[in-house]
Motif scaffolding. Structure first.
Motif, PDB file in Angstrom:
ATOM      1  N   GLU A   1       0.878  -1.416   0.054  1.00  0.00           N
ATOM      2  CA  GLU A   1      -0.140   0.241  -0.234  1.00  0.00           C
ATOM      3  C   GLU A   1       0.590   1.192   0.136  1.00  0.00           C
ATOM      4  O   GLU A   1       0.723   2.199  -0.726  1.00  0.00           O
ATOM      5  N   SER A   2       2.042   1.397   0.917  1.00  0.00           N
ATOM      6  CA  SER A   2       3.322   2.314   0.463  1.00  0.00           C
ATOM      7  C   SER A   2       3.578   2.780  -0.612  1.00  0.00           C
ATOM      8  O   SER A   2       3.296   4.203  -0.893  1.00  0.00           O
ATOM      9  N   LEU A   3       3.690   1.617  -1.487  1.00  0.00           N
ATOM     10  CA  LEU A   3       3.820   1.827  -2.957  1.00  0.00           C
ATOM     11  C   LEU A   3       3.074   2.685  -3.841  1.00  0.00           C
ATOM     12  O   LEU A   3       3.084   3.094  -5.054  1.00  0.00           O
ATOM     13  N   VAL A   4       1.731   2.046  -3.763  1.00  0.00           N
ATOM     14  CA  VAL A   4       0.133   2.969  -4.428  1.00  0.00           C
ATOM     15  C   VAL A   4       0.177   3.329  -4.043  1.00  0.00           C
ATOM     16  O   VAL A   4       0.295   4.798  -4.853  1.00  0.00           O
ATOM     17  N   TYR A   5       0.651   4.454  -2.622  1.00  0.00           N
ATOM     18  CA  TYR A   5       0.797   5.518  -1.962  1.00  0.00           C
ATOM     19  C   TYR A   5       1.618   6.658  -2.834  1.00  0.00           C
ATOM     20  O   TYR A   5       1.228   7.584  -3.736  1.00  0.00           O
ATOM     21  N   ALA A   6       3.014   6.176  -2.895  1.00  0.00           N
ATOM     22  CA  ALA A   6       3.827   6.394  -3.563  1.00  0.00           C
ATOM     23  C   ALA A   6       3.662   7.020  -5.151  1.00  0.00           C
ATOM     24  O   ALA A   6       3.792   7.653  -5.776  1.00  0.00           O
ATOM     25  N   VAL A   7       2.905   5.570  -5.923  1.00  0.00           N
ATOM     26  CA  VAL A   7       2.811   6.295  -7.035  1.00  0.00           C
ATOM     27  C   VAL A   7       1.512   7.535  -7.667  1.00  0.00           C
ATOM     28  O   VAL A   7       2.392   7.664  -8.556  1.00  0.00           O
ATOM     29  N   ALA A   8       0.651   6.589  -6.944  1.00  0.00           N
ATOM     30  CA  ALA A   8      -0.470   8.072  -6.587  1.00  0.00           C
ATOM     31  C   ALA A   8       0.152   9.711  -6.858  1.00  0.00           C
ATOM     32  O   ALA A   8       0.282  10.510  -7.032  1.00  0.00           O
ATOM     33  N   LEU A   9       1.279   9.133  -5.439  1.00  0.00           N
ATOM     34  CA  LEU A   9       1.584  11.195  -4.975  1.00  0.00           C
ATOM     35  C   LEU A   9       2.645  11.085  -6.316  1.00  0.00           C
ATOM     36  O   LEU A   9       2.102  12.473  -6.419  1.00  0.00           O
ATOM     37  N   LEU A  10       3.073  10.551  -7.175  1.00  0.00           N
ATOM     38  CA  LEU A  10       4.312  11.170  -8.751  1.00  0.00           C
ATOM     39  C   LEU A  10       3.104  11.433  -9.767  1.00  0.00           C
ATOM     40  O   LEU A  10       2.945  12.251 -10.289  1.00  0.00           O
TER      41      LEU A  10
END
Length: 573
Positions: free
Chosen positions: A52-61
């Protein structure tokens, strides 16, 4: 995602809801612990999930906001550092679920995390690589290739639908974008293998799964969006058509539910996220939720997800539908797997022909109109309150009538088909067969009368008739109506008392057979049975004629033998 103003606004709102979960110190999201009950040994508290942390990181970008980049890169840096990079390790290339639980603590580690985390890192690199710090981009690409190695080594077969597709995406697109021919060739062949398997079977092995059909559509759409290979695009287009036809045909437009049976499901009623996905994919041509209840998925952004126009009417028209047929053709000589679904304006009913009673299966599932709401009726076998995976279902259905049996395997699992084998020995203080009723229960009445249980909703009636029941020679069992906060259980109690072992390897007979009918009017079907020493034959004759027939063996046996020892018949009037 069709990036019109409405959906973009909803996506931004969804991203904003994730911000409060970010832990600056850990550089990961922090969330309350939850799990399906296996792989992890953790029990509760707050945890830092990798995926989930990576999903959030991609969305931030993906947001394009420069102030979000630093946080995104911090998350990616942290998760990349948590990958097993020891090539001599059996878990090389994967991640643990949680920062708090390293791979060595998991029971067992989940190799799917090579696919899940690898995909998010790959999307970050190919969409936003130009904004990465050079050293972090190099490490991210290396982590993706490590995950490719893990995916290739594991080499999941085409029957594991969502992971077969996701692994094809990671290896194919990483191979294309990073110039790794071995990954590209493997990914294309993996996609081709899945394509051939699905065309041969006629559908996905993870048949009609509300959870994983959505994942499959996402992953196939991701391939279509990102690949430059025409061969891949052609295969994906046909596979997406297969997926959308299955979704559309099973969707009940009045009840706004996904009719069963479900090969895998984590919940029985559709949540707002799934309904939003369907509404979004149909381009706003259907309205399943008011705007204030829409829940947008972060992973939909940048992905061209759309339902073919020819299937949109299925989400709008509440006509009668029925489907019965083969959903899998095993190559080991085992009998074909079958499924049946019937719906009208007031209810839907779906059953499998023969399946284990894993908690992710919905082997017998009905959705019933209840005023402006919807109730569900779901068959379960509970050992101390949790679904017993080594119980085995067999059924035959015509329209709103079904004959079904519950038997017990000598080689099955406890809570999971594979992770906790019980090998026929089940220890329990409570063992029961439950017809669980949930959703809208207003106006529900249950009348236990001699020889039957009548279940009534305003406008819809159900009758449950026990036809046969034996467990180690015992033939008398108690009935219980168990009212809970969210559900009501109509239970046949097989045992309740001090913990004891049921050794199905030595129990000579363990078989329970029922008839269930659902109708908008009074039910006048009749059922008959013919038990012999080794099997029981049953017949159900609905009021309007025709019949269905079910014959099953009564002795516990291996799962394969229990599947094989089922005979069904159906005559339409």
């Amino acid at each position: 995602m069709r990036t019109n103003g409405k959906w973009t606004t909803e996506w931004v709102k969804a991203l904003s809801a994730w911000h409060p979960q970010y832990d600056e110190e850990a550089r990961l999201l922090r969330k309350p612990f939850s799990s399906p009950g296996y792989h992890t040994t953790l029990k509760g508290g707050l945890v830092h999930p990798t995926r989930e942390s990576l999903v959030y990181a991609v969305a931030l970008l993906d947001s394009g906001e420069e102030e979000h980049r630093s946080r995104a890169f911090d998350i990616i840096d942290r998760v990349v550092s948590l990958q097993d990079t020891d090539r001599s390790s059996p878990t090389f290339g994967i991640w643990s679920w949680f920062y708090e639980e390293p791979l060595a603590m998991m029971s067992p580690p989940d190799w799917n995390w090579a696919d899940f985390c690898g995909k998010q890192l790959l999307l970050a690199a190919i969409r936003h690589g130009g904004a990465f710090p050079p050293e972090l981009l190099e490490r991210t690409e290396r982590a993706v290739l490590n995950s490719c190695d893990a995916i290739i080594k594991r080499d999941v077969g085409p029957d594991y639908t969502n992971i077969a597709i996701m692994g094809a995406f990671v290896t194919l697109i990483a191979g294309e974008r990073f110039g790794e021919a071995r990954c590209r060739e493997y990914g294309l062949e993996r996609l081709a293998k899945f394509y051939r398997h699905t065309k041969e079977q006629g559908t996905f092995t993870e048949y009609n799964s509300p959870t994983y059909t959505i994942v499959a559509i996402e992953e196939l759409s991701s391939i279509a969006t990102e690949t430059r290979l025409e061969d891949a695009k052609v295969m994906v287009a046909e596979l997406l058509d297969t997926a959308w036809e299955m979704v559309a045909y099973h969707f009940h437009p009045v009840l706004k539910q996904w009719s069963g049976p479900h090969s895998r499901a984590y919940r029985t009623m559709l949540n707002a996220g799934t309904l939003t996905f369907l509404q979004m994919a149909c381009g706003g041509n259907i309205r399943l939720l008011p705007d204030e209840r829409l829940e947008f998925g972060l992973t939909w952004y940048g992905n061209d997800i759309r339902c073919p126009d020819k299937y949109v009417p299925y989400f709008l028209e509440a006509g009668e539908r029925e489907r019965a047929g083969t959903i899998a053709k095993p190559k080991d000589g085992a009998p074909p797997r079958t499924a049946t679904m019937y719906m009208n304006g007031a209810f839907s009913l779906g059953t499998f022909g023969s399946e284990i009673m894993w908690n992710q299966r919905r082997n017998l599932l009905a959705y019933v109109a209840n005023g402006d709401g919807c109730a569900y009726v779901h068959l379960r076998v509970l050992r101390d309150g949790y679904d017993l995976s080594s119980a085995v279902f067999a059924g035959v259905q015509r329209r709103g009538d079904v004959l079904y049996a519950i038997r017990f395997a000598t080689d099955g699992g406890g809570t999971h088909p594979n992770l906790d084998p019980v090998n026929g020995v089940v220890r329990a203080s409570d063992l029961r067969i439950r017809l669980e009723i949930g959703g809208s229960r207003e106006g529900l009445s249950i009348d236990r009368r001699e020889g039957a249980v009548d279940i009534r909703f305003p406008g819809v009636r159900m009758r449950l008739v026990p036809l046969h029941g034996t467990l180690g020679g015992a033939t008398a069992f108690d009935w219980d109506v168990a009212d809970g906060e969210d559900t009501t259980g109509v239970d046949l109690v097989l045992y309740a008392g001090e913990p004891r072992e049921f050794d199905f390897r030595s129990i000579p007979d363990a078989c329970f057979v029922f008839a269930l009918s659902i109708s908008e009017s009074d039910i006048a079907s009749t059922a008959s049975i013919n038990p012999t020493a080794d099997e029981v034959e049953c017949r159900l004759v609905p009021e309007k004629g025709g019949d269905i027939r079910l014959t099953v063996s009564t002795k516990p046996d291996t799962i394969a033998e229990l599947h094989a020892n089922v005979k069904t018949g159906r005559n339409d009037p």
